[in-house]
Write a protein that holds these residues in place. Structure first.
Motif, mmCIF file in Angstrom:
data_model
loop_
_atom_site.group_PDB
_atom_site.id
_atom_site.type_symbol
_atom_site.label_atom_id
_atom_site.label_comp_id
_atom_site.label_asym_id
_atom_site.label_seq_id
_atom_site.Cartn_x
_atom_site.Cartn_y
_atom_site.Cartn_z
ATOM 1 N N ALA A 152 20.098 112.609 0.020
ATOM 2 C CA ALA A 152 18.946 113.363 0.543
ATOM 3 C C ALA A 152 19.391 114.672 1.177
ATOM 4 N N ASN A 153 18.422 115.596 1.300
ATOM 5 C CA ASN A 153 18.711 116.879 1.933
ATOM 6 C C ASN A 153 18.536 116.778 3.449
ATOM 7 N N HIS A 154 18.570 117.928 4.117
ATOM 8 C CA HIS A 154 18.520 117.946 5.576
ATOM 9 C C HIS A 154 17.153 117.572 6.133
ATOM 10 N N HIS A 155 16.147 117.431 5.243
ATOM 11 C CA HIS A 155 14.825 116.988 5.692
ATOM 12 C C HIS A 155 14.626 115.490 5.459
ATOM 13 N N GLY A 156 15.608 114.834 4.825
ATOM 14 C CA GLY A 156 15.470 113.414 4.517
ATOM 15 C C GLY A 156 14.818 113.146 3.184
ATOM 16 N N ASN A 157 14.472 114.230 2.434
ATOM 17 C CA ASN A 157 13.893 114.083 1.099
ATOM 18 C C ASN A 157 15.000 113.898 0.068
ATOM 19 N N THR A 158 14.772 113.021 -0.908
ATOM 20 C CA THR A 158 15.755 112.804 -1.962
ATOM 21 C C THR A 158 15.979 114.085 -2.752
ATOM 22 N N PHE A 159 17.245 114.422 -3.004
ATOM 23 C CA PHE A 159 17.560 115.595 -3.820
ATOM 24 C C PHE A 159 16.916 115.451 -5.198
ATOM 25 N N GLY A 160 16.235 116.527 -5.656
ATOM 26 C CA GLY A 160 15.677 116.507 -7.001
ATOM 27 C C GLY A 160 16.761 116.328 -8.052
ATOM 28 N N GLY A 161 17.931 116.951 -7.808
ATOM 29 C CA GLY A 161 19.041 116.812 -8.736
ATOM 30 C C GLY A 161 19.573 115.396 -8.805
ATOM 31 N N GLN A 162 19.540 114.688 -7.665
ATOM 32 C CA GLN A 162 19.987 113.291 -7.652
ATOM 33 C C GLN A 162 19.043 112.427 -8.476
ATOM 34 N N ILE A 163 17.733 112.681 -8.323
ATOM 35 C CA ILE A 163 16.755 111.935 -9.118
ATOM 36 C C ILE A 163 16.961 112.226 -10.595
ATOM 37 N N MET A 164 17.205 113.506 -10.934
ATOM 38 C CA MET A 164 17.431 113.859 -12.333
ATOM 39 C C MET A 164 18.686 113.176 -12.880
ATOM 40 N N ALA A 165 19.733 113.086 -12.067
ATOM 41 C CA ALA A 165 20.969 112.423 -12.501
ATOM 42 C C ALA A 165 20.715 110.945 -12.789
ATOM 43 N N TRP A 166 19.964 110.272 -11.911
ATOM 44 C CA TRP A 166 19.627 108.865 -12.150
ATOM 45 C C TRP A 166 18.756 108.717 -13.401
ATOM 46 N N MET A 167 17.830 109.673 -13.581
ATOM 47 C CA MET A 167 16.975 109.649 -14.770
ATOM 48 C C MET A 167 17.802 109.809 -16.043
ATOM 49 N N GLN A 168 18.781 110.710 -15.996
ATOM 50 C CA GLN A 168 19.626 110.931 -17.167
ATOM 51 C C GLN A 168 20.412 109.673 -17.512
ATOM 52 N N THR A 169 20.909 108.967 -16.495
ATOM 53 C CA THR A 169 21.689 107.752 -16.737
ATOM 54 C C THR A 169 20.857 106.691 -17.458
ATOM 55 N N VAL A 170 19.662 106.423 -16.934
ATOM 56 C CA VAL A 170 18.829 105.377 -17.531
ATOM 57 C C VAL A 170 18.320 105.803 -18.907
ATOM 58 N N ALA A 171 18.025 107.103 -19.085
ATOM 59 C CA ALA A 171 17.569 107.599 -20.383
ATOM 60 C C ALA A 171 18.692 107.551 -21.414
ATOM 61 N N SER A 172 19.910 107.842 -20.975
ATOM 62 C CA SER A 172 21.060 107.801 -21.874
ATOM 63 C C SER A 172 21.307 106.393 -22.396
ATOM 64 N N ILE A 173 21.158 105.401 -21.536
ATOM 65 C CA ILE A 173 21.313 104.003 -21.958
ATOM 66 C C ILE A 173 20.235 103.646 -22.972
ATOM 67 N N SER A 174 19.011 104.110 -22.709
ATOM 68 C CA SER A 174 17.906 103.854 -23.633
ATOM 69 C C SER A 174 18.191 104.437 -25.008
ATOM 70 N N ALA A 175 18.630 105.707 -25.042
ATOM 71 C CA ALA A 175 18.923 106.365 -26.316
ATOM 72 C C ALA A 175 20.094 105.710 -27.035
ATOM 73 N N SER A 176 21.091 105.235 -26.270
ATOM 74 C CA SER A 176 22.290 104.644 -26.883
ATOM 75 C C SER A 176 21.971 103.366 -27.650
ATOM 76 N N ARG A 177 20.863 102.725 -27.324
ATOM 77 C CA ARG A 177 20.494 101.497 -28.028
ATOM 78 C C ARG A 177 20.023 101.768 -29.454
ATOM 79 N N LEU A 178 19.777 103.044 -29.745
ATOM 80 C CA LEU A 178 19.416 103.430 -31.118
ATOM 81 C C LEU A 178 20.598 104.021 -31.870
ATOM 82 N N CYS A 179 21.352 104.912 -31.213
ATOM 83 C CA CYS A 179 22.425 105.619 -31.929
ATOM 84 C C CYS A 179 23.748 104.872 -31.901
ATOM 85 N N ARG A 180 23.876 103.867 -31.012
ATOM 86 C CA ARG A 180 25.117 103.096 -30.868
ATOM 87 C C ARG A 180 26.318 104.030 -30.704
ATOM 88 N N SER A 181 26.100 105.045 -29.884
ATOM 89 C CA SER A 181 27.134 106.024 -29.586
ATOM 90 C C SER A 181 26.841 106.558 -28.196
#
Length: 263
Positions: A152-181
């Motif tokens: 979180a930032n200095h206001h206690g709000n979650t960093f937007g970039g941190q949320i995007m990083a978590w989103m990328q991780t879960v989306a990457s796993i989802s995509a990998s189930r199709l491309c097997r790469s």
């Protein structure tokens, strides 16, 4: 954004982000930002990310993106922003382009809202079928993260970039189930902040493949937040949504073909 506004600011949305180059371990990343234009209560911040190779000293553009920020209200009313002082020809150009990007951004939202309304009409169902198509249910991935102080930032709000990083991780796993790469993120589309999340919140990420397009795949991610009371009652807050586009390459660096999917 806060330097221009003079008060605390929060991210309202991100325009579509295209990734031109991959940044790797050992390289130097340079991030330059500036306020391009201030509207009445919101402002556009331009972000340019470059990567420099320490061995060759070559510098390449990773991404150029545009974020919309609003000043965090102190009371009930919105904070009005002062105009941006333009110092160079580049400043004048970005200032002019910002109003066009804002017009496109607002029109973009209206088009998709209309499409969603039309697709939800009774009797309008998706009937696509193809032999050997893979059910999108196979690509559904769910992840839960606890927001801690480093997230979180200095206001206690979650960093937007941190949320995007978590989103990328879960989306990457989802995509990998199709491309097997190992999927490679090419763009993030319609990244919208519907509300804030804070230290102590549980964030639940749901990702699923929406469709494939020969050499690319779109993964939709929805993020919901719960505080302790909401977690017990099962009352989530929808805070983020985005569409992530991936492709994948083989050992010869050639693009892999994704199989067709069945919703």
């Amino acid at each position: 954004a806060e330097k221009h506004a003079g008060v605390s600011c929060v991210t309202a949305s991100m325009d579509d982000i295209q990734f031109e180059e991959a940044a790797r371990v050992g390289q130097i990343i340079v991030i330059r930002t500036k306020v391009n234009r201030a509207f009445k209560t919101s402002m556009e911040v331009g972000i340019k990310v470059t990567v420099q190779d320490v061995l060759t000293n070559a510098e390449k553009i990773v991404s150029v993106a545009y974020a919309t920020y609003v000043a965090k209200p102190v009371g009930d009313g919105k904070v009005e922003l002062k105009p941006v002082q333009l110092l160079s020809a580049e400043d004048h150009l970005e200032h002019s382009l910002a109003i066009e990007r804002r017009r496109i951004r607002l029109g973009y939202v209206q088009v998709f809202q209309k499409l969603m309304q039309e697709s939800n009409k009774e009797g309008d169902f998706y009937t696509y079928e193809e032999k050997d198509a893979i059910s999108t249910e196979h690509t559904h991935v769910q992840s839960t993260e606890l927001v801690l102080p480093p997230h979180a930032n200095h206001h206690g709000n979650t960093f937007g970039g941190q949320i995007m990083a978590w989103m990328q991780t879960v989306a990457s796993i989802s995509a990998s189930r199709l491309c097997r790469s190992h999927p490679i993120l090419k763009s993030v589309n319609m990244f919208k902040f519907w509300g804030p999340s804070f230290v102590g919140d549980r964030l639940v990420f749901n990702a699923i493949v929406n469709n494939t397009f020969h050499n690319s795949v779109e993964v939709g991610v929805r993020v919901e937040a719960y505080n302790c009371e909401e977690w017990i009652k099962g009352q989530p807050r929808h805070i983020n949504s985005a569409f992530l586009i991936f492709n994948a390459v083989d050992d010869k660096k050639e693009l892999l073909t994704f199989p067709r999917v069945k919703p």
